[in-house]
Design an enzyme around this catalytic site. Structure first.
Site, PDB file in Angstrom:
ATOM      1  N   SER A 314       0.841  -1.186   0.130  1.00  0.00           N
ATOM      2  CA  SER A 314       0.121  -0.008  -0.235  1.00  0.00           C
ATOM      3  C   SER A 314       0.916   1.128   0.034  1.00  0.00           C
ATOM      4  CB  SER A 314      -0.873   0.109   0.989  1.00  0.00           C
ATOM      5  OG  SER A 314      -0.435  -0.058   2.246  1.00  0.00           O
ATOM      6  N   ASP A 325       8.518   6.032 -11.012  1.00  0.00           N
ATOM      7  CA  ASP A 325       7.817   6.594 -12.215  1.00  0.00           C
ATOM      8  C   ASP A 325       8.558   8.070 -12.458  1.00  0.00           C
ATOM      9  OD1 ASP A 325       6.482   4.429 -12.497  1.00  0.00           O
ATOM     10  OD2 ASP A 325       4.478   5.309 -12.359  1.00  0.00           O
ATOM     11  N   LYS A 339      -1.483  -4.142  -3.378  1.00  0.00           N
ATOM     12  CA  LYS A 339      -2.684  -3.621  -2.980  1.00  0.00           C
ATOM     13  C   LYS A 339      -2.848  -1.909  -3.358  1.00  0.00           C
ATOM     14  CE  LYS A 339      -4.469  -7.179  -1.194  1.00  0.00           C
ATOM     15  NZ  LYS A 339      -5.897  -7.839  -1.354  1.00  0.00           N
TER      16      LYS A 339
END
Length: 427
Positions: A314, A325, A339
């Site tokens: 999470s 990214d 998740k």
């Protein structure tokens, strides 16, 4: 949807088995609860909250209106009957993260800002396909951790009682208890059953541990983040500022076994490393993404390598995904838990509470990591024997060159420093 500091949590972290669950902050104001006298009103209020907020407008292909008719047609003589119906009603959604808590259970979800917990220190979830209870991760230095519980262990029995058909709420009620009492867990680990006797204890948790290390990469800042609790960002800020004052050349950020926690904590910490760009997008039922972005106040521009494993879940995945990214860090280790859900947790007037999955989150590039996780740039697997050796039997080797994942992180960091921080992901 506005991300508020007191309203959103990451449902991916499920339930922490302590009397205070640090991964489930986010409480709406008491004035929002409408339940007054009638148990039937409580049933309807829960239905209405799900009707307004649930992330999936099809309610997982369930006729939610028919559910309301079914449960409001019943007569309720007391709150316990209402509680039972609410649990049955929510179970129809087939979402282990949308759940009702009676007053005692809800009280145990409150976070004490001192960070003191009572329990065994383990975070569990329910597998969405098999419905088995699964360990997300033990919290470092807790009874469960020291006993040898590992991420992805499947809990088969609690004190000899089978967990088949048991949800996380029921499991919590069996596992938690008073300090110095013992609970037995039977787990399935890679097809083998293992039994553990774990003594409950008071647990004081500081989410950040850090040190300055001399490594082949040079003067290295090592930061281990155990969970994204209320004070995680503050402690992380102090750690980075101290290490910057010591002129470290780069950082190894260790998120291994970190089960997640507060959404705002992951965003705040990402902003300490990322000066510009998107950190995370949350997508509610309406489908219009709300983005959290960097604020131009990063605390360091030094190269970063992040360590992850299957116990990183999470909020850990939000942070590592944002750094990956944005080409701000190289991710080393193994595929993370997978998740990508956000919950709202709110109280009801009788002292009970409700957690509702209200959004999904995507990484800055638009990746939905739910059920998949973050793929590391550099994969380094550890065997179960290596994990036991590092995390239990010889902790002094952890985050040293005798730790294969840390050693690879240092190797990668050295290349990043030599390349003046230009991230080059190795395959």
């Amino acid at each position: 949807m506005v991300i508020t500091r007191n309203g959103l949590v990451l449902g991916a972290t499920a339930v922490t088995l302590t009397t205070i669950a640090v991964t489930s902050l986010g409480i709406h104001s008491q004035g929002q609860a409408l339940f007054k006298e009638s148990p039937k009103e409580l049933v309807d209020e829960v239905w209405q909250i799900v009707q307004r907020q649930y992330v999936d407008g099809t309610f997982n292909k369930l006729d939610w209106q028919a559910v309301r008719r079914e449960y409001l047609s019943k007569s309720y003589t007391n709150k316990q009957e209402a509680y039972k119906s609410i649990r049955e009603m929510l179970k129809k959604l087939d979402d282990p993260y949308t759940r009702f808590m009676d007053p005692e259970e809800f009280k145990n979800m409150q976070v004490d800002t001192s960070g003191e917990l009572i329990g065994i220190g383990i975070t569990i979830s329910q597998d969405e396909k098999t419905k088995q209870l699964v360990v997300i991760a033990p919290i470092e230095d807790t009874p469960a951790f020291k006993a040898g519980i590992l991420a992805k262990d499947k809990i088969l029995k609690i004190d000899g009682k089978s967990t088949k058909g048991m949800d996380t709420t029921q499991a919590v009620s069996l596992i938690r208890g008073e300090p110095n009492t013992t609970v037995s867990l039977t787990v399935d680990r890679n097809g083998q059953q293992k039994d553990f006797q774990i003594k409950r204890a008071r647990i004081e948790i500081h989410p950040v541990k850090y040190s300055q290390k001399q490594t082949p990469a040079g003067n290295t800042g090592y930061i281990r983040l155990n969970q994204f609790s209320a004070n995680a960002a503050k402690e992380m800020q102090s750690a980075i500022k101290d290490l910057e004052s010591k002129k470290v050349a780069g950082y190894v950020l260790d998120l291994r076994g970190n089960p997640g926690g507060l959404l705002f904590a992951s965003v705040d910490i990402a902003r300490m490393f990322i000066n510009s760009g998107t950190i995370v997008s949350t997508i509610p039922r309406q489908g219009q993404a709300e983005k959290e972005v960097a604020n131009g106040r990063a605390l360091t521009n030094k190269p970063v390598v992040v360590l992850v494993d299957k116990g990183s879940a999470s909020a850990s995945e939000i942070l590592s995904g944002a750094l990956q990214d944005n080409k701000r860090a190289v991710i080393v280790g193994t595929q993370t838990f997978g998740k990508g859900l956000v919950q709202s947790v709110r109280p009801l007037d009788d002292g009970s509470g409700l957690a509702v999955t209200i959004a999904r989150y995507h990484t800055p590039s638009g990746r939905d990591i739910n059920k998949h996780g973050i793929d590391p740039d550099v994969k380094v697997d550890l065997t179960d024997a290596q994990k036991q050796e590092l995390w239990l039997r010889d902790r002094d080797k952890l985050a040293t060159l005798a730790d294969p994942q840390f050693a690879k992180a240092v190797e990668v960091l050295g290349k990043e420093i030599a390349g003046k921080g230009t991230t080059r992901a190795e395959k």
